[in-house]
Design an enzyme around this catalytic site. Structure first.
Site, mmCIF file in Angstrom:
data_model
loop_
_atom_site.group_PDB
_atom_site.id
_atom_site.type_symbol
_atom_site.label_atom_id
_atom_site.label_comp_id
_atom_site.label_asym_id
_atom_site.label_seq_id
_atom_site.Cartn_x
_atom_site.Cartn_y
_atom_site.Cartn_z
ATOM 1 N N ARG A 86 57.928 43.757 48.363
ATOM 2 C CA ARG A 86 58.514 42.535 47.855
ATOM 3 C C ARG A 86 58.177 42.331 46.378
ATOM 4 O O ARG A 86 57.061 42.550 45.950
ATOM 5 C CB ARG A 86 57.938 41.387 48.663
ATOM 6 N N ARG A 95 64.461 38.699 45.660
ATOM 7 C CA ARG A 95 63.436 39.289 46.499
ATOM 8 C C ARG A 95 64.024 40.377 47.380
ATOM 9 O O ARG A 95 65.157 40.289 47.848
ATOM 10 C CB ARG A 95 62.763 38.221 47.345
ATOM 11 N N ASP A 98 62.580 38.647 52.619
ATOM 12 C CA ASP A 98 61.902 37.392 52.920
ATOM 13 C C ASP A 98 61.993 37.204 54.439
ATOM 14 O O ASP A 98 63.073 37.358 55.014
ATOM 15 C CB ASP A 98 62.627 36.252 52.190
ATOM 16 N N ASP A 100 61.141 34.413 57.282
ATOM 17 C CA ASP A 100 60.711 33.043 57.572
ATOM 18 C C ASP A 100 60.574 32.849 59.074
ATOM 19 O O ASP A 100 61.441 33.278 59.846
ATOM 20 C CB ASP A 100 61.723 32.025 57.034
HETATM 21 P P1 AMP Z 1 58.621 31.667 50.903
HETATM 22 O O1 AMP Z 1 58.571 33.135 50.710
HETATM 23 O O2 AMP Z 1 59.069 30.875 49.736
HETATM 24 O O3 AMP Z 1 59.396 31.343 52.173
HETATM 25 O O4 AMP Z 1 57.126 31.178 51.157
HETATM 26 C C1 AMP Z 1 56.246 31.988 51.876
HETATM 27 C C2 AMP Z 1 54.960 31.210 52.141
HETATM 28 O O5 AMP Z 1 55.264 29.997 52.799
HETATM 29 C C3 AMP Z 1 54.034 31.999 53.061
HETATM 30 O O6 AMP Z 1 53.041 32.625 52.304
HETATM 31 C C4 AMP Z 1 53.486 30.982 54.043
HETATM 32 O O7 AMP Z 1 52.098 30.731 53.830
HETATM 33 C C5 AMP Z 1 54.260 29.712 53.775
HETATM 34 N N1 AMP Z 1 54.919 29.204 54.970
HETATM 35 C C6 AMP Z 1 54.802 27.954 55.482
HETATM 36 N N2 AMP Z 1 55.546 27.790 56.585
HETATM 37 C C7 AMP Z 1 56.196 28.985 56.797
HETATM 38 C C8 AMP Z 1 57.113 29.440 57.790
HETATM 39 N N3 AMP Z 1 57.528 28.659 58.797
HETATM 40 N N4 AMP Z 1 57.560 30.735 57.686
HETATM 41 C C9 AMP Z 1 57.147 31.527 56.668
HETATM 42 N N5 AMP Z 1 56.278 31.153 55.701
HETATM 43 C C10 AMP Z 1 55.795 29.888 55.765
#
Ligand code: AMP
Length: 165
Positions: A86, A95, A98, A100
């Site tokens: 990444r 990116r 990703d 989630d």
């Molecule tokens: P992003 O890449 O912007 O989605 O953010 C990633 C960061 O968000 C990770 O390092 C996690 O610590 C935090 N995070 C909080 N809630 C979640 C979730 N439901 N899924 C994935 N990441 C999360």
């Protein structure tokens, strides 16, 4: 102690490089390291959210079955993002991959801001709800107490999300 298996919904996205190959590689790593894939949505193409100057995203939603606890699950998904190289320049930047965590069974989780599930913005984002509705339309959001199809029908997000065939 062996935890019981939970059904977990993940959203995968990529907007750099060979997006399908990277997402397929992530799905393989998830199946190997976290748990079997139960369902997988079609591919969805989404205009970039937050910063419209970057390439569009490819997204899929998957359902997996896992006995990993939430914190361990997050560690694994972050490790897979890392493995796939990444590149992270800014919050809404381009990116490679990703991952989630959208739903973890019907649990409500808040690990000191490090992990919040259901994903706190899922109900506001068409690029989450469109693929998720394909595989989890009748699943109920444990806080909002409405199912995914209902959340999608009341969504106020004009970002174009196109299902690819
Ligand atoms: P992003 O890449 O912007 O989605 O953010 C990633 C960061 O968000 C990770 O390092 C996690 O610590 C935090 N995070 C909080 N809630 C979640 C979730 N439901 N899924 C994935 N990441 C999360």
């Amino acid at each position: 102690m062996q935890l019981e298996c939970k059904t977990v919904y993940l959203l995968l996205g990529s907007n750099l490089g060979d997006r399908r190959t990277i997402i397929n590689a992530a799905v393989e790593l998830i199946a190997r390291q976290i748990g079997p894939i139960i369902l997988r949505s079609s591919w969805y193409e989404t205009a970039a959210w937050g910063n419209e100057d970057q390439p569009s995203f490819l997204n899929i939603a998957i359902a997996i079955s896992t006995n990993k606890a939430p914190a361990e699950l997050l560690t694994e998904t972050l490790a897979i993002e890392e493995t796939l190289g990444r590149i992270r320049k800014d919050r809404w930047g381009a990116r490679l991959i990703d991952i989630d965590i959208i739903l973890y069974g019907d649990e409500i989780i808040d690990l000191a801001g490090r992990l919040q599930v259901p994903h706190p913005r899922m109900q506001d984002r068409r690029f989450v709800l469109e693929p998720l509705a394909e595989i989890a339309g009748t699943v109920v959001h444990p806080i909002l107490q409405r199912n995914i199809l209902t959340l999608l029908s009341s969504l106020n997000d004009n970002l174009a999300v196109t299902k690819l065939i």
